[in-house]
Every structure is written in structure tokens, then in C-alpha cells.
Scaffold this motif. Structure first.
Motif, PDB file in Angstrom:
ATOM      1  N   UNK A 228      26.537  10.153 -29.153  1.00 38.94           N
ATOM      2  CA  UNK A 228      27.119   9.354 -28.063  1.00 38.94           C
ATOM      3  C   UNK A 228      27.840  10.169 -26.986  1.00 38.94           C
ATOM      4  N   UNK A 229      28.685  11.122 -27.356  1.00 40.82           N
ATOM      5  CA  UNK A 229      29.398  11.884 -26.314  1.00 40.82           C
ATOM      6  C   UNK A 229      28.410  12.744 -25.534  1.00 40.82           C
ATOM      7  N   UNK A 230      27.418  13.295 -26.226  1.00 39.89           N
ATOM      8  CA  UNK A 230      26.399  14.088 -25.544  1.00 39.89           C
ATOM      9  C   UNK A 230      25.616  13.232 -24.560  1.00 39.89           C
ATOM     10  N   UNK A 231      25.288  12.016 -24.959  1.00 39.49           N
ATOM     11  CA  UNK A 231      24.553  11.123 -24.060  1.00 39.49           C
ATOM     12  C   UNK A 231      25.386  10.804 -22.826  1.00 39.49           C
ATOM     13  N   UNK A 232      26.687  10.647 -23.001  1.00 44.13           N
ATOM     14  CA  UNK A 232      27.551  10.405 -21.827  1.00 44.13           C
ATOM     15  C   UNK A 232      27.558  11.617 -20.906  1.00 44.13           C
ATOM     16  N   UNK A 233      27.806  12.791 -21.468  1.00 44.17           N
ATOM     17  CA  UNK A 233      27.937  13.991 -20.634  1.00 44.17           C
ATOM     18  C   UNK A 233      26.638  14.261 -19.874  1.00 44.17           C
ATOM     19  N   UNK A 234      25.516  13.894 -20.481  1.00 46.31           N
ATOM     20  CA  UNK A 234      24.231  14.080 -19.806  1.00 46.31           C
ATOM     21  C   UNK A 234      24.057  13.181 -18.577  1.00 46.31           C
ATOM     22  N   UNK A 235      24.916  12.221 -18.400  1.00 48.08           N
ATOM     23  CA  UNK A 235      24.819  11.360 -17.204  1.00 48.08           C
ATOM     24  C   UNK A 235      25.433  12.012 -15.969  1.00 48.08           C
ATOM     25  N   UNK A 236      25.987  13.200 -16.130  1.00 39.89           N
ATOM     26  CA  UNK A 236      26.697  13.879 -15.036  1.00 39.89           C
ATOM     27  C   UNK A 236      26.142  15.299 -14.872  1.00 39.89           C
ATOM     28  N   UNK A 237      26.122  15.794 -13.643  1.00 41.09           N
ATOM     29  CA  UNK A 237      25.790  17.207 -13.416  1.00 41.09           C
ATOM     30  C   UNK A 237      26.769  18.081 -14.185  1.00 41.09           C
ATOM     31  N   UNK A 238      26.245  19.134 -14.797  1.00 36.19           N
ATOM     32  CA  UNK A 238      27.083  20.055 -15.561  1.00 36.19           C
ATOM     33  C   UNK A 238      26.808  21.495 -15.122  1.00 36.19           C
ATOM     34  N   UNK A 239      27.837  22.351 -15.057  1.00 38.10           N
ATOM     35  CA  UNK A 239      27.573  23.770 -14.824  1.00 38.10           C
ATOM     36  C   UNK A 239      26.673  24.326 -15.938  1.00 38.10           C
ATOM     37  N   UNK A 240      25.604  25.001 -15.527  1.00 35.80           N
ATOM     38  CA  UNK A 240      24.694  25.601 -16.503  1.00 35.80           C
ATOM     39  C   UNK A 240      24.877  27.115 -16.573  1.00 35.80           C
ATOM     40  N   UNK A 241      25.270  27.724 -15.455  1.00 37.87           N
ATOM     41  CA  UNK A 241      25.485  29.180 -15.406  1.00 37.87           C
ATOM     42  C   UNK A 241      26.161  29.514 -14.088  1.00 37.87           C
ATOM     43  N   UNK A 242      26.695  30.707 -13.995  1.00 42.19           N
ATOM     44  CA  UNK A 242      27.161  31.218 -12.712  1.00 42.19           C
ATOM     45  C   UNK A 242      25.953  31.753 -11.943  1.00 42.19           C
ATOM     46  N   UNK A 243      25.988  31.606 -10.628  1.00 51.40           N
ATOM     47  CA  UNK A 243      24.853  32.078  -9.816  1.00 51.40           C
ATOM     48  C   UNK A 243      24.552  33.541 -10.071  1.00 51.40           C
ATOM     49  N   UNK A 244      25.601  34.331 -10.294  1.00 53.94           N
ATOM     50  CA  UNK A 244      25.425  35.765 -10.460  1.00 53.94           C
ATOM     51  C   UNK A 244      24.726  36.122 -11.775  1.00 53.94           C
ATOM     52  N   UNK A 245      24.599  35.157 -12.672  1.00 52.06           N
ATOM     53  CA  UNK A 245      23.951  35.468 -13.949  1.00 52.06           C
ATOM     54  C   UNK A 245      22.433  35.559 -13.828  1.00 52.06           C
ATOM     55  N   UNK A 246      21.880  34.982 -12.781  1.00 52.37           N
ATOM     56  CA  UNK A 246      20.434  35.157 -12.563  1.00 52.37           C
ATOM     57  C   UNK A 246      20.197  35.594 -11.121  1.00 52.37           C
ATOM     58  N   UNK A 247      19.959  36.868 -10.968  1.00 48.43           N
ATOM     59  CA  UNK A 247      19.635  37.413  -9.646  1.00 48.43           C
ATOM     60  C   UNK A 247      18.191  37.058  -9.302  1.00 48.43           C
ATOM     61  N   UNK A 248      17.907  37.005  -7.996  1.00 50.29           N
ATOM     62  CA  UNK A 248      16.513  36.833  -7.593  1.00 50.29           C
ATOM     63  C   UNK A 248      15.730  38.044  -8.085  1.00 50.29           C
ATOM     64  N   UNK A 249      14.664  37.784  -8.826  1.00 53.69           N
ATOM     65  CA  UNK A 249      13.876  38.874  -9.395  1.00 53.69           C
ATOM     66  C   UNK A 249      14.463  39.448 -10.672  1.00 53.69           C
ATOM     67  N   UNK A 250      15.638  38.951 -11.074  1.00 55.84           N
ATOM     68  CA  UNK A 250      16.284  39.457 -12.290  1.00 55.84           C
ATOM     69  C   UNK A 250      15.789  38.719 -13.529  1.00 55.84           C
ATOM     70  N   UNK A 251      16.288  39.156 -14.667  1.00 55.53           N
ATOM     71  CA  UNK A 251      15.812  38.599 -15.931  1.00 55.53           C
ATOM     72  C   UNK A 251      16.179  37.124 -16.057  1.00 55.53           C
ATOM     73  N   UNK A 252      15.282  36.314 -16.627  1.00 53.83           N
ATOM     74  CA  UNK A 252      15.646  34.933 -16.961  1.00 53.83           C
ATOM     75  C   UNK A 252      16.786  34.944 -17.977  1.00 53.83           C
ATOM     76  N   UNK A 253      17.548  33.853 -17.988  1.00 53.56           N
ATOM     77  CA  UNK A 253      18.743  33.783 -18.820  1.00 53.56           C
ATOM     78  C   UNK A 253      18.557  32.713 -19.900  1.00 53.56           C
ATOM     79  N   UNK A 254      18.578  33.138 -21.178  1.00 51.14           N
ATOM     80  CA  UNK A 254      18.565  32.104 -22.220  1.00 51.14           C
ATOM     81  C   UNK A 254      19.923  31.421 -22.278  1.00 51.14           C
ATOM     82  N   UNK A 255      19.944  30.122 -22.274  1.00 52.26           N
ATOM     83  CA  UNK A 255      21.233  29.425 -22.370  1.00 52.26           C
ATOM     84  C   UNK A 255      21.115  28.302 -23.399  1.00 52.26           C
ATOM     85  N   UNK A 256      22.259  27.909 -23.920  1.00 53.68           N
ATOM     86  CA  UNK A 256      22.327  26.765 -24.820  1.00 53.68           C
ATOM     87  C   UNK A 256      23.276  25.783 -24.167  1.00 53.68           C
ATOM     88  N   UNK A 257      22.829  24.564 -24.033  1.00 51.50           N
ATOM     89  CA  UNK A 257      23.610  23.554 -23.325  1.00 51.50           C
ATOM     90  C   UNK A 257      23.440  22.234 -24.059  1.00 51.50           C
TER      91      UNK A 257
END
Ligand code: FES
Ligand code: FE2
Length: 433
Positions: free
Chosen positions: A18-47
Motif C-alpha cells: 500500500x505505501x509503495x502504491x501511494x508513493x508511485x502516484x508521485x514523481x520521485x527522484x531517481x538519481x542526480x543528473x551528474x550520476x549519468x553523463x551523456x555518453x557515460x555508463x548506464x546506472x543500475x538503480x533500485x527504486x
């Protein structure tokens, strides 16, 4: 005190919870922009209990996909960035940012099987140095135009901090305004400070008497809360001569708080027992400087953002400093480590069947009521509060994150109302510079 069932309802965030379903109704920070540079390595994340890969295509657009290739499951974060997307290194299947499978180079020429493959994907938006993702169903709402997202680049800074506990106890630490007078209390030699430093110290470390004593005396501070449509307004007051010293914060559904001083602490679940604390600071008038917030990065540096003071080294608590300077004995300037000690040591998911709330915990109890009601909204098929869909309503003067002195004759609620009406409730102060 909560029952086990109530605690589970508010804390568990994996898919279908239930709490996860609620939080999914809103935009959430997934990463900082600096964590994926253009042309840089993809970033594995858990969210929210899901393993995902975040990457940029050749045009710099962020994409967020399920991490396991839909062919035979290889980890796409090892993939190649080319030809308009992310290409799995096992057999070369190529995916764009929307999860479309563009190519399956091992298949016979003319095969259209790739058209029937769709990798789970989530929409992304980038703002103020953060990549936001929407993991919910249906049409994404608008990304809320919180004050830090309305200032020019350079006036806002975001960082994050790895936290080994459930998101709720992290956020409840923000809602708990009383703790700053204890956990974060530091004895300061006022005589050694310049006038500006003294003023900043007074603002940051509360009222003057707390600078020379051992924190507030019993009953000296009062904490209250007031329900507002998007969450909860929280206030701490303390009498200071003929005036009242007021600190105002706002809990904003479902998992962030605007703290006195104007910063956002946004507690984003990694899974049930870990979360990222995104710390967003801004200044309306001028570019944000090196002091203060970049310092936080120094103590929890990229790429892991794991804090140097942590549970394994007992948060570097210094008992000598505890006797002379610091209430907690934990780092004199890196307050986030003090918060981590308080919240992580409550357990990976705090057992709230064992707690004993008191009067000054009224905002904590009220915030849980607000959160529970929003969870029920989703469970019963209603849109929860503060899902923003109308551009005309994408501004939030009712969010307050500030502090100040008011005459004793004025109530904090009247002060808060006045600030909200005048659009002055989300000012930035020296603590954000
Ligand atoms: S596992 Fe990815 S292309 Fe085969
Ligand atoms: Fe704190």
C-alpha cells in the motif's frame, strides 16, 4: 504506538504494497543528473523495490528501464549506448528510452518479433540537477513546481545520502522539530563569532540560551501541527523575551519535508529497509556557494553517497567532544550524520509497536494520519491529495519552511497564514548558502 499491521501499512513499499502504491502516484527522484553523463555508463538503480537501469540516449534524454533484458535476463546496465538507445551486450537487442525493442540483430532479416517486445519503462523528467521518474499507473501528473525548481541553474543544489533504514523513519526525523534542540545542539563560544556568524548561529542553533547551556529546559519549547490539503504544517515555538521564536516546516505528501530554512529532505525508498535522502537547497537571490551543502557531499561522496560516519564506525562518535562541544558527539558540522545515527539505530524498519509517543510527538502522529488517509485513497480507487494535474495550481504558497521572531501577541497559525498569503513562507536563509 502503532499495531504491527499499521506499521506495515505505512512502511512497506515494494510493488503491490500500500505505501509503495501511494508513493508511485508521485514523481520521485531517481538519481542526480551528474550520476549519468551523456555518453557515460548506464546506472543500475533500485527504486521502490524494483531493479532498474537509468541511462541517457545519444541526445542526452534519460530513460529508465527494467534492468533485466527481456531476452534471457542479462543486466542491461552493462549495455552499449549506441544507435538511439541501450544495447544488451549478450546478443545485441537494442532498446530506446521508452522500452521499445528497436533491433534483434541475431534474428533473421525481416523478422518483426522485436515489435512485440516491450521492456518495462518509466517516464523521466530532469529538473534542477535531479532526474525524476514516475513509476505509477496511467498518465503522469505534473512535476510539482516547488520553489527550488523555479530558480535559475546555479541557485539550487541537490545531493543525496544513503540511509540504511526504512524511508518513514527518515522522514519522521524531519517532522520531529523538537530533536534539533537536542541531537543537533552544539555549544558555541559566542564571543569568538563575528556578528554575521553569531546571527547565523542563532538562526541555525535555535534561540540564544541554547548556545550556552545544555539545550532547552523542560517545557521550554512547544510543538504543534496543522492539517493542510497537501500534508501537514508543523511549528515549534519558544518564548524569547517579548517575542516568540518560531520554526516552521511542512510535510508534503507522501515522502518529503520542507524544513525550517527552506531545504527539501526527500526520502525515496530503495526498498523496505533502505532509502536515499535527497537534500535540495536553493537561494532565490544568488548562486549557491561552496559552504554548507557541498560539504555534505564531502562526507558522503559520489559515486556511492555512503556517509563516512556510519553504523559500522559508530558514526565516529567522539565522547570528548560530547563533554565539551556537541550534545551528540557526532560530527560538529555534518548534521546529517547525527540524523542518521538517530534514525538508522531505531532498526531497519522501526518497530513502532514499542514506541511511546508524547505530546511533543503530536506532529508525528498527525503525519501518520495524513499518510494513512492517502494510502486508503489509493486502495479505494481515489486520487490521493497533491497529485498535481492542473498547471494553474502548480504553485504552493502554502508550503512553509522558515523561521523568525513574532510578537508574543501573535499566534503561529496567524503568522503562518500571513506568510502563505504573502508568498513569503518558503524563504531561504543563511543555512542554505
Ligand atoms: S540477454 Fe539481452 S540480448 Fe540476449
Ligand atoms: Fe535532524
Amino acid at each position: 504506538m502503532l499495531t504491527k499491521e499499521e506499521n506495515d501499512l505505512l512502511t512497506l513499499v515494494g510493488p503491490g504494497k500500500p505505501a509503495g502504491e501511494l508513493i508511485r502516484r508521485y514523481w520521485q527522484p531517481a538519481a542526480l543528473s551528474t550520476e549519468i553523463a551523456v555518453g557515460g555508463a548506464p546506472l543500475p538503480i533500485r527504486l521502490l523495490g524494483e531493479d532498474l537501469v537509468l541511462f541517457r540516449d545519444e541526445q542526452g534524454r534519460p530513460g529508465l528501464l527494467g534492468i533485466h533484458c527481456p531476452h534471457r535476463g542479462a543486466d542491461l546496465s552493462y549495455g552499449r549506448l549506441e544507435d538511439g538507445g541501450l544495447r544488451c551486450i549478450y546478443h545485441g537487442w537494442l532498446f530506446d528510452t521508452k522500452g521499445n525493442c528497436l533491433e534483434q540483430p541475431g534474428e533473421p532479416a525481416g523478422s518483426t518479433f522485436h515489435e512485440r517486445i516491450h521492456q518495462p519503462s518509466y517516464p523521466c523528467e530532469e529538473r534542477s540537477g535531479i532526474i525524476f521518474a514516475y513509476l505509477g499507473p496511467g498518465e503522469p501528473p505534473l512535476l510539482p513546481s516547488y520553489a527550488p525548481f523555479t530558480v535559475p541553474d546555479g541557485h539550487v543544489i541537490a545531493t543525496k545520502l544513503y540511509s540504511e533504514c526504512n524511508y518513514l523513519q527518515g522522514n519522521e526525523g524531519n517532522i520531529d522539530l523538537l530533536h534539533t534542540s537536542f541531537l543537533h545542539y552544539m555549544r558555541r563560544d559566542l564571543a569568538s563569532l563575528s556578528p554575521a556568524e553569531r546571527q547565523a548561529a542563532l538562526e541555525r542553533y535555535e534561540a540564544p540560551e541554547s548556545l550556552s547551556g545544555r539545550g532547552p529546559s523542560p517545557g521550554q519549547e512547544n510543538v504543534e501541527a496543522q492539517l493542510i490539503p497537501l500534508g501537514l504544517r508543523i511549528c515549534k515555538t519558544r518564548h524569547a523575551g517579548d517575542d516568540t521564536y518560531v520554526r516552521l516546516a511542512t510535510y508534503v505528501l507522501p515522502n518529503l519535508t520542507v524544513i525550517p530554512g527552506g531545504g527539501i529532505n526527500w526520502h525515496v525508498p530503495i526498498d523496505d529497509t533502505h532509502h536515499w535522502k535527497y537534500i535540495i537547497s536553493f537561494n532565490r537571490e544568488r548562486p549557491i556557494g561552496r559552504n554548507g551543502n557541498t560539504q555534505r557531499n564531502d562526507w558522503a561522496p559520489p559515486p556511492t553517497y555512503h556517509p563516512e560516519p556510519n553504523r559500522t564506525n559508530r558514526y565516529l562518535q567522539d565522547r570528548e567532544s560530547m563533554r565539551s562541544v556537541s550534545y551528540s558527539g557526532i560530527h560538529n558540522t555534518y548534521f546529517a550524520a547525527q540524523d542518521l545515527c538517530a534514525t538508522e539505530t531505531a532498526g531497519i524498519i522501526q518497530d513502532r509497536t514499542q514506541e511511546h509517543l508524547v505530546g511533543t510527538d503530536a506532529p508525528i502522529a498527525a503525519a501518520r494520519t495524513v499518510l494513512r488517509a492517502a494510502i486508503l485513497d489509493v486502495q479505494e480507487g481515489r486520487e490521493p491529495p497533491h497529485v498535481v494535474r492542473d498547471p494553474a495550481k502548480n504553485q504552493f504558497p502554502e508550503i512553509l519552511g522558515t523561521y523568525g521572531m513574532i510578537p508574543r501577541s501573535m499566534t503561529w497559525k496567524d503568522y503562518a497564514k500571513q506568510l502563505a498569503e504573502e508568498g513569503r513562507g518558503w524563504d531561504t536563509h543563511s543555512t542554505n548558502n
